[in-house]
Write a protein that holds these residues in place. Structure first.
Motif, mmCIF file in Angstrom:
data_model
loop_
_atom_site.group_PDB
_atom_site.id
_atom_site.type_symbol
_atom_site.label_atom_id
_atom_site.label_comp_id
_atom_site.label_asym_id
_atom_site.label_seq_id
_atom_site.Cartn_x
_atom_site.Cartn_y
_atom_site.Cartn_z
ATOM 1 N N PRO A 1 0.804 -1.226 0.000
ATOM 2 C CA PRO A 1 0.000 0.000 0.000
ATOM 3 C C PRO A 1 0.837 1.276 0.000
ATOM 4 C CG PRO A 1 -0.897 -1.562 1.597
ATOM 5 C CD PRO A 1 0.391 -2.152 1.090
ATOM 6 N N TYR A 2 2.010 1.218 0.590
ATOM 7 C CA TYR A 2 2.839 2.416 0.704
ATOM 8 C C TYR A 2 3.850 2.514 -0.450
ATOM 9 C CZ TYR A 2 5.615 -1.247 2.834
ATOM 10 O OH TYR A 2 6.266 -2.431 3.070
ATOM 11 N N GLU B 1 -5.484 1.476 -7.300
ATOM 12 C CA GLU B 1 -5.440 2.113 -5.979
ATOM 13 C C GLU B 1 -6.357 1.364 -4.996
ATOM 14 O OE1 GLU B 1 -5.709 3.680 -8.869
ATOM 15 O OE2 GLU B 1 -4.337 5.391 -8.896
ATOM 16 N N PHE B 2 -7.481 0.876 -5.469
ATOM 17 C CA PHE B 2 -8.410 0.154 -4.597
ATOM 18 C C PHE B 2 -7.778 -1.168 -4.131
ATOM 19 C CE2 PHE B 2 -12.493 -2.566 -4.570
ATOM 20 C CZ PHE B 2 -12.744 -2.316 -3.243
ATOM 21 N N TYR B 3 -7.279 -1.925 -5.068
ATOM 22 C CA TYR B 3 -6.766 -3.262 -4.710
ATOM 23 C C TYR B 3 -5.438 -3.210 -3.954
ATOM 24 C CZ TYR B 3 -10.350 -5.922 -7.155
ATOM 25 O OH TYR B 3 -11.550 -6.489 -7.525
ATOM 26 N N HIS C 1 -4.693 -0.807 -1.989
ATOM 27 C CA HIS C 1 -4.941 -0.008 -0.795
ATOM 28 C C HIS C 1 -4.161 1.294 -0.813
ATOM 29 C CE1 HIS C 1 -7.264 -3.269 0.864
ATOM 30 N NE2 HIS C 1 -6.304 -4.085 0.615
ATOM 31 N N GLY C 2 -4.121 1.904 -2.003
ATOM 32 C CA GLY C 2 -3.598 3.261 -2.046
ATOM 33 C C GLY C 2 -2.185 3.427 -2.560
ATOM 34 N N ALA C 3 -1.631 2.418 -3.234
ATOM 35 C CA ALA C 3 -0.329 2.627 -3.870
ATOM 36 C C ALA C 3 -0.464 3.688 -4.953
ATOM 37 C CB ALA C 3 0.192 1.322 -4.461
ATOM 38 N N LYS C 4 0.647 4.282 -5.315
ATOM 39 C CA LYS C 4 0.651 5.352 -6.299
ATOM 40 C C LYS C 4 1.090 4.802 -7.651
ATOM 41 C CE LYS C 4 1.826 9.952 -4.519
ATOM 42 N NZ LYS C 4 0.566 10.556 -4.847
#
Lengths: 333, 333, 333, 333
Positions: C72-73, C93-95, C97-100
């Protein structure tokens, strides 16, 4: 005369002094010498190499720890009455991205290996069910009880055997250590704990808890999650200073001892009213609404827990006179 | 002689004094009088009813603000060089649960309405594309420039017309206000801003920023998100005290003015080296590596920004002697 | 006469027949023999042991792949014009959990190692910046171009060196293979790809794509994420049947060849209008609005891409007469 | 002779025929006439204007419904034995971004208003506790029982009063309707339900469920979440066709009636072994391991539920001969 919460306590003067001592132009975030010194400081305390991160709250410490131990599609076994389940507005779910808390029962908010096995084995091992990936206990517990090193080690052995990460919420870790008379290592890393939320705020600190990783591989991802969560304070040196002050001359043990002693004084007066053994700084008492009202009329404030039950919490700075007065008032009910 | 960051600055004595003044047994979390008094305090400052929450970092303030304004499936228009895009390790994506930052360009890290329209209108309005739901600007910007009230109002009008929430990252809001000579309201709510991250930590505070809601309907959900994120400190009164101290006697304007004045002194010396106009407390200078080395050899520390560029940051406590010395050293290059 | 999209194409009769052939009482989810046979089937195709999961959409395949490769990070380097960036409403981003998504440039929607290095090296390696953890390319690309095995291998070597996971979005993988004349392995696992979204729906299938893991360690977590995302269909055998039908007798190559041939016919007619080389089944043509209107007046439907540009897509069932007619109409403009 | 699951059943011929009937070049995603016709189709069925989205699984339907009704920081009251709690690998937590399931008890996996009030009122209304935002029930339940329109309406009235969204998991909605003899509206919108997961896959469909919004304001965000989750199939017309086929001539009621009838035949034979009333197509029987083995020796397959309990599931295509044979075998135990 407030016996509501140790969160209501003031800040220890040594903590304030240490913050003042850090008050200079210095490197931002955690690049300062005080922050960089925490690994060594806690490695000394635990007698092995550990990694330590400051965070401003116990909720942040717990949630970051769980995110380090459990994937989004996993579950964390914990007690039904645990702080992570009831008092953090879903912080574990937020930080783990939706992991499930898998709830067990137990007297004094304590889990046993047998109970952990029971809840785990009720879950079929297929993709339809969320599988346990971690175990989390609180020591001292939310009901003011302690897990002994042996009890922790039994859970730690189970966790190892099942491949679960093992977290200890130590918001009142100091109170447990004082009661047990063991070393910090005996209650944690020696017993299989992977990550400890080491609490200071309830024990004299202002805004600094320490997240201790006995498995250092977990720290890099957590440092990034801490930043991403907005918990990397830009003037972090003032948090590190608090932690150092609490560790200096075992201040953390002195303040916890004071809180525990006050609780024992009240416990002696409470006698049969006690719902759980008093092993830290929280007391849960049977008490009628009418009796509670009489105490309040005498100036004592506290929390109504459940019907016919109240909670009393002492802290490092509970005035001796107030404690004695409350003990007498309870005895006189 | 450090010109690295305003985060490196010490804490203003009045802030420390206010924290000491709050040092007593009191209600935990934000139930104390200081915390409860923030709404009124900021309502006075902005001349209308607002809601205010303290949080320990600007990253937390920004990310909570964006979560209040943008759903997980939406997007936030912001500048390519904004702090939320580059310096928060994905905090906006974490708090919004995966919203996208939609990047625009502009001199001095400033967005114009035209640029916001350009990036928005390049996105087809269907379910395949993430749609903009909010606009976020930084004032003063990451390059030390300011948006005027008129410029903010033009963006605010666009946001209103398009149905976007409007957030201002005011980590250096005070520096912008001092430069512009306008009221806080003129630069925010009068210009259509919905949520402001009102920074204090870079300006003399220790660990308290304020999140200001001009639309009070947003505050309840945010209070829950704040708790869930671990940002509801149990001894919150020490954060509230910091904010009150900064507002007392316009301390926040005095400290910002000092920082800006120092920056202007350096700017005067820098002359043609300046990359952007100096409208706050940051300076970006053309400088060869060899020149930078010469400054460092004289004891000045600062950040290498890009090839051939350096960043200098002044703060409320930048020693006058050091500022003068640096100005002379730059002029003498 | 529709040249809008290969998604508009009908389903190949062999696919329907295979679904009918699976129409019996059978084990639910992916416990049936057809589903359980996919690992072996794809292991044969790739000449090494792989794991394969069916999913109903390419978006699900891509997003699950990225979640397997990026925390996620973290961040995923991809092209600015990639499907994962522009056409999935934030599924990555959903799967994750917010990766860019970290965006690069390149002709024909292709990334080069140099470009990947450029965007990666612009990111300071500290906790403030989201660090790249994966690289994702599309083959054939969104602009109908292909990466050769050598080009993929160069990116794969870079990914290995940097410790990035490597994903290929193969929504039009078949079209690329047909054009290149290489084996599936040469274009993927031999070249360092970790996970492949192997598309069938645009190529004659109905609702089944395959997610291929060359690193089998990733499959267990992904199987759980697939369930958690609602992509474990209870009658999964009908999806597995589609995939088997497409692989039987190299049907997938036959259908892709038909689509590519139709595109080549159009390309020959388009001549200088072509914006990119035509290496799959998509064509992008310079065309004035007036010219486009003339084509539409003759009964041809297609997508307006950008100002002065149109997109044409052929598919396995594009009627030869319609293709010829369009080719003539374009030549006659 | 399999009595494992209705998911194991084949696809109804009319469903296959409808998919074949949709097999032509058509608009992708949900732009085709069949998909666009679902709103009207279900509006007819429910006698009021509703919005309908197809999705490929019940898990997707449920999780999207909950995401529409509950914010990330909220909770959903549901039964401890509900599918959303036990059988979706945390899909509700994934789609809601970490909302909590708040568990109640009740015979036959049914919640009562009293139980919902009990669990809700045990939660202090402060920011530390996750607050209920929605209520979710399953009809027919996971134990094959039904809520009557009156029972649903009582829960609906409570939900309205408390401000909770109200979701019905209707994976076996048809079986409930057949048993109750009421209209679809009486069991849902008339009784206060906001969103219904209307199941078809267990009842003769292949890969299409319908998500019905009685509150049409919720559909736009859900359409975006559907895409973002990878559930917007590019050849969606084949899903829409399935749903239309199931609604034509009340096929959905015919198939459910067949399944229910088979279950009643088994129930009559099971007599005192029945753990719950048989009101749909699932039976839970007391049975010793030895008895179960004897049934299996005769060729009957089924699921061991708990110690001393088995589950039998019938479906629309359960062969009459097999049902009779099993009934006789149970009676003969």
């Amino acid at each position: 005369m407030r016996f509501f919460s140790d969160n209501a306590a003031p800040v220890h003067p040594a903590v304030f002094a240490a913050m003042a001592g850090a008050d200079r132009v210095d490197t931002a975030y955690d690049g300062d010498a005080l922050s960089r010194g925490l690994d060594a400081r806690f490695s000394d305390l635990f007698g092995r190499e550990v990694a330590a991160l400051w965070v401003p709250t116990g909720t942040a410490a717990n949630a970051l720890a769980l995110a380090a131990l459990c994937p989004p599609y996993g579950g964390v076994i914990c007690h039904r009455d645990s702080h992570i389940q009831n008092d953090e507005c879903g912080a574990p779910e937020f930080y783990t991205h939706g992991a499930k808390l898998i709830l067990g029962e137990g007297v004094g908010a304590k889990l046993t290996p047998g109970e952990a096995v029971r809840v785990a084995d009720a879950i079929a091992n297929d993709v339809h069910r969320v599988q346990p990936h971690a175990l989390s206990i609180t020591n001292a517990t939310e009901y003011g009880c302690v897990y002994t090193p042996g009890e922790v080690a039994a859970l730690g052995a189970l966790a190892r055997q099942r491949g679960w990460g093992f977290h200890m919420d130590g918001a009142r870790f100091a109170n447990a250590i004082v009661t047990l008379g063991c070393t910090p290592a005996e209650l944690t890393c020696d017993a299989g704990v992977d990550v400890l939320s080491f609490g200071f705020v309830k024990n004299g600190g202002l805004s600094a808890e320490a997240l201790i990783f006995f498995d250092k591989k977990l720290v890099d991802a957590t440092a990034r999650r801490r930043k991403r969560a907005g918990h990397l304070l830009s003037k972090g040196r003032y948090l590190a200073a608090q932690v150092h002050a609490m560790l200096d001359d075992d201040l953390w043990l002195q303040t916890a001892r004071a809180a525990n002693d006050a609780a024992r004084t009240l416990a002696a007066a409470a006698g049969n009213r006690l719902i759980n053994p008093v092993e830290a700084n929280e007391l849960f008492l049977h008490m009628t609404a009418e009796e509670a009202a009489r105490l309040r009329a005498q100036g004592f404030d506290f929390y109504d827990w459940a019907a016919g039950e109240i909670r009393l919490v002492t802290h490092w700075a509970s005035p001796a006179g107030e404690v004695t007065a409350l003990a007498q008032a309870i005895a006189a009910l």
